[in-house]
Design an enzyme around this catalytic site. Sequence first.
Site, short mmCIF file in Angstrom:
data_model
loop_
_atom_site.label_atom_id
_atom_site.label_comp_id
_atom_site.label_asym_id
_atom_site.label_seq_id
_atom_site.Cartn_x
_atom_site.Cartn_y
_atom_site.Cartn_z
N GLU A 167 0.83 -1.21 0.00
CA GLU A 167 0.00 0.00 0.00
C GLU A 167 0.87 1.26 0.00
OE1 GLU A 167 -2.85 -0.43 3.20
OE2 GLU A 167 -4.14 -1.62 1.92
N GLU A 320 -6.40 -7.62 -1.07
CA GLU A 320 -6.71 -7.68 0.37
C GLU A 320 -8.12 -7.18 0.60
OE1 GLU A 320 -3.87 -6.00 3.12
OE2 GLU A 320 -2.26 -6.38 1.71
N GLU A 368 -3.04 -5.33 15.07
CA GLU A 368 -4.18 -5.86 14.32
C GLU A 368 -4.79 -7.08 14.99
OE1 GLU A 368 -2.19 -5.66 10.34
OE2 GLU A 368 -3.69 -4.10 9.98
N HIS A 371 -8.42 -7.59 14.22
CA HIS A 371 -8.84 -7.61 12.81
C HIS A 371 -9.27 -9.03 12.47
CE1 HIS A 371 -8.73 -7.06 8.46
NE2 HIS A 371 -8.51 -5.77 8.64
C1 GLA Z 1 -4.29 -3.17 4.52
C2 GLA Z 1 -2.85 -3.53 4.78
C3 GLA Z 1 -2.73 -4.73 5.67
C4 GLA Z 1 -3.63 -4.61 6.88
C5 GLA Z 1 -5.03 -4.34 6.45
C6 GLA Z 1 -6.00 -4.16 7.58
O1 GLA Z 1 -4.85 -4.05 3.61
O2 GLA Z 1 -2.17 -3.77 3.59
O3 GLA Z 1 -1.40 -4.88 6.05
O4 GLA Z 1 -3.16 -3.61 7.73
O5 GLA Z 1 -5.07 -3.14 5.67
O6 GLA Z 1 -7.30 -3.93 7.14
#
Ligand code: GLA
Length: 711
Positions: A167, A320, A368, A371
């Site tokens: 990202e 993702e 996370e 998550h």
């Molecule tokens: C993005 C990031 C991941 C993670 C997710 C959480 O996709 O690339 O590493 O942090 O968000 O939703």
Amino acid sequence: MPQTNSATGHTGDPAGFAALTDDLGLLYGGDYNPEQWDRDTWREDVRLMVEAGVNLVTVGVFSWARYEPRPGVRDFGWLDEVLDLLHVAGVAVDLATPTASPPPWLGTLHPDTLPVDADGVRLVAGSRNQFSPASRVYREHALAITRDLVDRYAGHPAVRMWHVGNELGQVCYGEESAAEFRRWLRDRYGTVEALNEAWATAVWSQHYASFDEILPPRRTPYHVNPTQSLDFRRYTSDQLLALYREQRELIRAVDTERPVTTNLMGFFPLADYWSWAQDLDVVADDAYPDPGDPRSPADAALTADLVRSLGGGRPWMLMEAAVGAVSWRDHNLPKTPARSRREALQAVAHGADGVCYFQWRASRAGAERFHSAMLPHAGPDTRVHAGVVRVGGDLARLRDVVGQRVPARVVVLFDWESWWAAEEQARPTERLRTLDVLRAWYRVLWDAGVAVDLAHPDDLAVTGAAGYDVLLVPQSYLLSPEAADAVAAAAARGASVVVGCFTGVADQDAHVRTGRFPALLSDLLGVSGEEWAALPDDGVPLTGRLAGPGGSTATDLADAGDGPRAHVLGELLRADGAEVLASYAVGHLAGAPAVTRHRVPGLDGGAADTADPTAGWAWYLGTVLPEPLLRRVLTDACERAGVTGALPGLTDLPDVEAVRRGDHLFLLNHSGAAAHVPVPGEHADVLSGSIFTDVVDVPAGDVVVLTERNA
Ligand code: GLA
């Protein structure tokens, strides 16, 4: 063959990704972070991946500190073992360069690798992304670890794809970034006088005597120069792309076949993905629609259409997504497995050849830990994991979809630079948001099952809008003369064109075009304006007559019952040949046209003639219309161009989405009620095996993927 990007000399090669999906079918899996787990857990992971139909995992995104615990030291042995385990089980690996999160020692030894925010605060280790994209030292270290990783694993049979960083979206206002920004500006302008001209530094005594005086738009006492800000956004996007390219080149030097990509973030505000897409062998996207937002299904479809369009319509990959709740919003609503499945299949419907999640196994610790994941804390015997296994089965059944295209006759113009420039500080209203307008227009088409591509306006100027019968320009603030000509040419060959307010306002330097607006389009539209006017909070009533859908009689707006009011922004327009469909009833703009329609002369250039089939129509919406009126205009535009949705009558089935991909018809019921969808003929549902004749039953929240029987 690689497609050469003539502007950059770099190449993106779709063949590698096509070969991968030909071999594996639709890709399915997620981020896998084995460094968080012990060896026994790795074995359990691999077993459960196979049971769930997982065929691809992204490994090593955040492994830098594990590979290089101290400067120059290498520890790859654990990864050898993980890759071998995955390979033996038949799970392919998308191997990441670990450059998204440098080890803490890098910032300790070289504080200038750390990013600085607009307030001059240097950000530190303890999270992730703690690097400046301009930092030479960071880049040298990132390339060194990438080189060793690639040298070691390019020949490993588990590795089938490369993933650069994560990202890419860092922004830095520090000294090294300032130097890089100046270098970028020299390239763009050549002389400081040209820059002064472009930045209009005569305003507020901003004249620069030398490039050395120029800074990124750090915190200023009052509004920053909008062109300086726009150029810094352009620079930041280019700088991030340069990071991607240098790691990609390093991979390419060793491995010429496997696809290389990085994960984009849809309508991410810090990078102009139109300029990135050519460098990606497959366009990959991370998407996290908010389960709490009722508009999410349509917005997610729009993002998917953008991502597919970035790649010129070729298959893309959902890199993702969240199986359930994310953990980074203030309040993280969960998703049912049915919703998660629908989102996965929606991506496939819109052209994805892969669906992957963040992440495979839920972290027990770290930022996370709450998550969701494909394998939750509670283990495999859970509702969430059962849903994951089910999606794995669905994707296997959809193997024939691989490589198929999503044909569209409607194109929506969107570009990042226009978005950025339109939303710089100090403008008629901060309430006019490019994405809000885009989403509202898109939703109308989505409701009707009308397939849509997106395009950069300047690309349209190159391709000539071939194949599109409806061109929508919701808000293109920096529309170029070439793009405006392409839009007009499309209308002249019979296309419907709809243009929204605050379009074509400024040139590429963000200088307002003088004269009546929209200067570049007023001949096409038969209308011109002289003032922008922010509208009162409760909007302004409209009067006039707008045709309803299906060619029904025009309704007097006063009787329409939907209380039509213009919102946010209006324009003092004058009809110069266009028919006025709605005007402002009261207020500052009383009597001025708000919505117009113009018959456009055909290619022979003769007078506009309603009987001339080669002539198109051009609408102008000089304000933000309420949904029912917007629907009437866009429906009228589609009908006049002969464009219909994937199925007739879909608008009567709220939140039921219909998408055609190749010879598959996806019906996704995002609503809470069963839908009985008329689909003439006999069809089989690839997912359930059910056969339907003329009417397809789609239970609440469910999906069917139809192929015609005996076709
Ligand atoms: C993005 C990031 C991941 C993670 C997710 C959480 O996709 O690339 O590493 O942090 O968000 O939703």
